[in-house]
Design a protein around this motif. Structure first.
Motif, PDB file in Angstrom:
ATOM      1  N   VAL A  98      38.259  11.356   0.396  1.00 20.02           N
ATOM      2  CA  VAL A  98      37.295  11.144  -1.529  1.00 20.02           C
ATOM      3  C   VAL A  98      37.344  11.735  -2.445  1.00 20.02           C
ATOM      4  CG1 VAL A  98      34.904  11.147  -1.698  1.00 20.02           C
ATOM      5  CG2 VAL A  98      35.569  10.430   0.394  1.00 20.02           C
ATOM      6  N   THR A  99      37.069  13.384  -2.105  1.00 24.43           N
ATOM      7  CA  THR A  99      37.762  14.465  -3.562  1.00 24.43           C
ATOM      8  C   THR A  99      38.813  14.554  -4.069  1.00 24.43           C
ATOM      9  OG1 THR A  99      38.139  16.390  -2.176  1.00 24.43           O
ATOM     10  CG2 THR A  99      35.484  15.222  -2.768  1.00 24.43           C
ATOM     11  N   VAL A 100      39.997  14.415  -2.805  1.00 25.00           N
ATOM     12  CA  VAL A 100      41.753  14.771  -3.605  1.00 25.00           C
ATOM     13  C   VAL A 100      42.091  13.007  -4.290  1.00 25.00           C
ATOM     14  CG1 VAL A 100      43.955  15.385  -2.841  1.00 25.00           C
ATOM     15  CG2 VAL A 100      42.115  16.422  -1.542  1.00 25.00           C
ATOM     16  N   SER A 101      41.722  11.634  -3.220  1.00 24.37           N
ATOM     17  CA  SER A 101      41.973  10.563  -3.799  1.00 24.37           C
ATOM     18  C   SER A 101      41.102  10.431  -4.678  1.00 24.37           C
ATOM     19  CB  SER A 101      41.667   9.475  -2.757  1.00 24.37           C
ATOM     20  OG  SER A 101      40.666   9.695  -2.419  1.00 24.37           O
ATOM     21  N   GLY A 102      40.003  11.429  -5.101  1.00 23.42           N
ATOM     22  CA  GLY A 102      39.026  10.322  -6.587  1.00 23.42           C
ATOM     23  C   GLY A 102      40.108  11.482  -7.619  1.00 23.42           C
ATOM     24  N   SER A 103      40.826  12.335  -7.811  1.00 20.05           N
ATOM     25  CA  SER A 103      40.775  13.118  -8.700  1.00 20.05           C
ATOM     26  C   SER A 103      42.408  12.744  -9.007  1.00 20.05           C
ATOM     27  CB  SER A 103      40.450  14.827  -8.453  1.00 20.05           C
ATOM     28  OG  SER A 103      41.084  15.154  -6.764  1.00 20.05           O
ATOM     29  N   LEU A 104      43.069  13.029  -7.715  1.00 17.68           N
ATOM     30  CA  LEU A 104      44.216  12.764  -8.170  1.00 17.68           C
ATOM     31  C   LEU A 104      45.090  10.933  -8.718  1.00 17.68           C
ATOM     32  CD1 LEU A 104      47.696  13.765  -8.238  1.00 17.68           C
ATOM     33  CD2 LEU A 104      47.137  13.754  -5.938  1.00 17.68           C
ATOM     34  N   LEU A 105      44.251  10.362  -7.998  1.00 17.19           N
ATOM     35  CA  LEU A 105      44.657   9.160  -8.263  1.00 17.19           C
ATOM     36  C   LEU A 105      43.303   8.118  -8.869  1.00 17.19           C
ATOM     37  CD1 LEU A 105      46.308   8.863  -4.774  1.00 17.19           C
ATOM     38  CD2 LEU A 105      47.292   9.181  -6.464  1.00 17.19           C
ATOM     39  N   ALA A 106      42.189   7.997  -8.189  1.00 15.37           N
ATOM     40  CA  ALA A 106      41.526   6.837  -8.762  1.00 15.37           C
ATOM     41  C   ALA A 106      41.431   7.302 -10.645  1.00 15.37           C
ATOM     42  CB  ALA A 106      40.469   6.393  -8.289  1.00 15.37           C
ATOM     43  N   CYS A 107      40.876   8.643 -10.756  1.00 14.09           N
ATOM     44  CA  CYS A 107      40.335   9.145 -12.512  1.00 14.09           C
ATOM     45  C   CYS A 107      41.650   8.784 -13.266  1.00 14.09           C
ATOM     46  CB  CYS A 107      39.942  10.294 -11.919  1.00 14.09           C
ATOM     47  SG  CYS A 107      39.566  10.825 -13.612  1.00 14.09           S
ATOM     48  N   PRO A 108      43.167   8.956 -12.868  1.00 11.97           N
ATOM     49  CA  PRO A 108      43.640   8.517 -13.620  1.00 11.97           C
ATOM     50  C   PRO A 108      43.863   7.301 -13.721  1.00 11.97           C
ATOM     51  CG  PRO A 108      44.946  10.272 -12.169  1.00 11.97           C
ATOM     52  CD  PRO A 108      43.486   9.682 -12.254  1.00 11.97           C
ATOM     53  N   LEU A 109      43.528   6.369 -13.469  1.00 11.26           N
ATOM     54  CA  LEU A 109      43.759   4.753 -12.780  1.00 11.26           C
ATOM     55  C   LEU A 109      42.053   4.449 -13.708  1.00 11.26           C
ATOM     56  CD1 LEU A 109      45.263   4.118  -9.005  1.00 11.26           C
ATOM     57  CD2 LEU A 109      46.373   3.890 -10.933  1.00 11.26           C
ATOM     58  N   GLN A 110      41.363   4.811 -13.660  1.00 12.68           N
ATOM     59  CA  GLN A 110      40.328   4.568 -13.745  1.00 12.68           C
ATOM     60  C   GLN A 110      39.960   4.273 -15.467  1.00 12.68           C
ATOM     61  OE1 GLN A 110      36.775   5.842 -11.724  1.00 12.68           O
ATOM     62  NE2 GLN A 110      37.184   4.364  -9.510  1.00 12.68           N
ATOM     63  N   LEU A 111      40.376   5.689 -15.466  1.00 15.37           N
ATOM     64  CA  LEU A 111      39.975   6.582 -17.295  1.00 15.37           C
ATOM     65  C   LEU A 111      41.276   7.068 -17.877  1.00 15.37           C
ATOM     66  CD1 LEU A 111      37.274   9.277 -15.899  1.00 15.37           C
ATOM     67  CD2 LEU A 111      36.506   6.711 -16.447  1.00 15.37           C
ATOM     68  N   ILE A 112      42.290   7.591 -17.411  1.00 11.48           N
ATOM     69  CA  ILE A 112      43.138   7.835 -18.469  1.00 11.48           C
ATOM     70  C   ILE A 112      44.041   6.785 -19.177  1.00 11.48           C
ATOM     71  CG2 ILE A 112      44.749   9.241 -18.857  1.00 11.48           C
ATOM     72  CD1 ILE A 112      43.678  10.954 -16.432  1.00 11.48           C
TER      73      ILE A 112
END
Length: 487
Positions: A348-362
């Protein structure tokens, strides 16, 4: 990319709800437990509002660049590609193709991590259910290897229409399980107890918390496909707002009551904290395991379709056996990954920080910034409608695509505020990605060193609540002090 119009607002709404209500929703109580009862819910709601805004901005950018290029619709990678390709900086334009490859690779990897987390989730929940009937039940890794066979067989279907009715049943079962969890938490939350210790903000856990809640909004990959399929794509912002409002309220309710009920002993999935050997709790875990089981081939289809396209282009296989072997190999790798990393928290935390966050925010923020700059440079204001003299919408004469005028607003004050907001969100995304990934890796290392396969959060068993009362009564009846046992 072909535009497939026909999806109603209600159908799009249901798709958004289902795609964002999965394992991430069940992890919200654990996420809130990391940072406290006050800071956690407030930050979670704020994050979901920002995420919704970014998704709307991404859809807006897709409409803008579709009109600019003259195509019916675009996927995520094409939007990023065209936003860079049409920017005034010649050096930056050289990275347009690389950016598209990165986006498509990130989406594929994220979907594969979702599939890998399904092995962990199903195995650990089934282990708690079966432990009642199987005294020497093996550890969760063994159960992952067992369920690899049926999970892999579900991926062999070529046409997913046969699984459509199973998906519908899965939606009903998932909602039923969520209702049962909420009912249990509301009945057992000790609201009269002192919760002051739960309100303390643990600042060192904030990066891990932000990474975990980024995993909650796991449906970013379906936003543009939904927008491309809607009859009235201009209603997507309203559909997203209502859907995410419901998701956010539900997740916050489960998160707050779950933390109050179970405290700091929360597992990554709250289903693992429900009482053991309890028919009600076992029913919830069974329902969730069934739902995730039948969601696996649907999640698996997206990355497999992308990878098979690459395989066909390079090797040109001539029979279906090659496709089946490719599915078998990929599903086996996912199972091996789950066995090697059987910690739902880490996934949850690795995919959230490494993948989900760039795709959702950046990337949505950067794309919106470039779109606003290009709108300003082109002075692209709405043209009057010749029929009624108003300027409510554009319509591309070749594609028939409708573009609301507020998507093309170039008022200086609005543009400045949106630019500042998206710059802030992009910087926030960079912070979460870097700090969250460091915290997630550190937490994973600690899990490897301290985690036990018999622990509750790995699907281990715990004494029933009734058994605790019987044990307590037994010790009091014999005038023997109750030993210090942690259940």
């Amino acid at each position: 990319m072909q535009r497939n119009v026909g999806l109603s607002n209600a159908a799009a709404f249901m798709h958004v709800i289902r795609c964002n209500m999965g394992i991430g929703l069940l992890s919200v109580p654990w996420s809130i437990s990391l940072v406290g009862l006050i800071f956690g819910p407030i930050t979670f709601v704020s994050f979901m509002v920002v995420t919704t805004s970014c998704m709307v901005g991404l859809a807006e950018s897709a409409q803008y660049y579709s009109r600019k290029v003259g195509v019916p619709c675009m996927d995520y990678g094409e939007v990023v590609y065209n936003s860079i390709l049409h920017c005034p900086n010649a050096r930056l334009r050289e990275y347009a193709r690389a950016a598209r490859i990165f986006i498509n690779t990130s989406i594929t990897t994220m979907q594969l991590l979702f599939c890998s987390s399904y092995y962990v989730f199903i195995a650990q929940n089934l282990r708690q259910v079966l432990a009642v009937y199987w005294q020497d039940i093996p550890e969760d890794r063994v159960i992952m290897a067992i369920i690899w066979i049926p999970l892999t067989l579900t991926t062999f279907t070529r046409n997913l229409s046969g699984l459509a009715w199973l998906s519908t049943i899965g939606n009903i079962l998932y909602v039923s399980a969520i209702v049962m969890i909420v009912k249990y938490l509301l009945e057992h939350a000790p609201l009269s107890s002192d919760i002051s210790s739960m309100e303390t903000v643990r600042f060192k856990e904030i990066p891990l918390f932000l990474s975990a809640i980024a995993f909650t909004a796991e449906g970013i990959a379906v936003i543009l496909p939904l927008e491309n399929s809607m009859k009235s794509s201009e209603n997507l912002p309203y559909v997203l707002s209502v859907a995410f409002a419901i998701i956010t309220l539900t997740a916050t309710l489960i998160g707050v009551t779950g933390y109050i009920t179970f405290g700091s002993s929360l597992c990554t999935s709250i289903s693992l904290n429900l009482p053991h050997a309890n028919p009600y709790s076992d029913g919830v875990r069974t329902l969730l395991a069934i739902v995730i089981f039948f969601s696996y081939p649907l999640q698996f289809y997206v990355p497999m379709d992308i990878l098979w396209t690459v395989i066909e282009a390079k090797f040109q296989p001539k029979n279906r056996c090659c496709e089946l072997l490719s599915k078998l190999g990929l599903s086996t790798l996912l199972c091996i990954g789950a066995v090697c990393l059987p910690f739902l928290e880490s996934i949850v935390t690795v995919s959230g920080s490494l993948l989900a966050c760039p795709l959702q925010l950046i990337f949505p923020s950067l794309v919106t910034i470039m779109m606003l700059n290009q709108q300003h440079d082109e002075n692209m204001l709405p043209h009057p409608d010749p029929n009624n003299g108003t300027s409510l919408e554009h319509q591309h004469r070749d594609t028939g695509r409708v573009f609301p005028a507020h998507f093309l607003s170039t008022r200086p004050s609005v543009r400045l505020l949106r630019m500042l907001k998206n710059i802030f969100v992009a910087l926030l995304g960079v912070f979460i990605t870097i700090s969250g990934l460091v915290s997630a890796v550190s937490s994973t290392i600690q899990e490897y060193q301290t985690s036990s396969s018999s622990s509750q959060c790995r699907g281990g068993v715990q004494p029933r609540i009734d058994d605790r009362a019987e044990i307590s009564g037994l010790y009091h009846s014999t005038n023997t002090s109750l030993p210090n046992v942690t259940f």
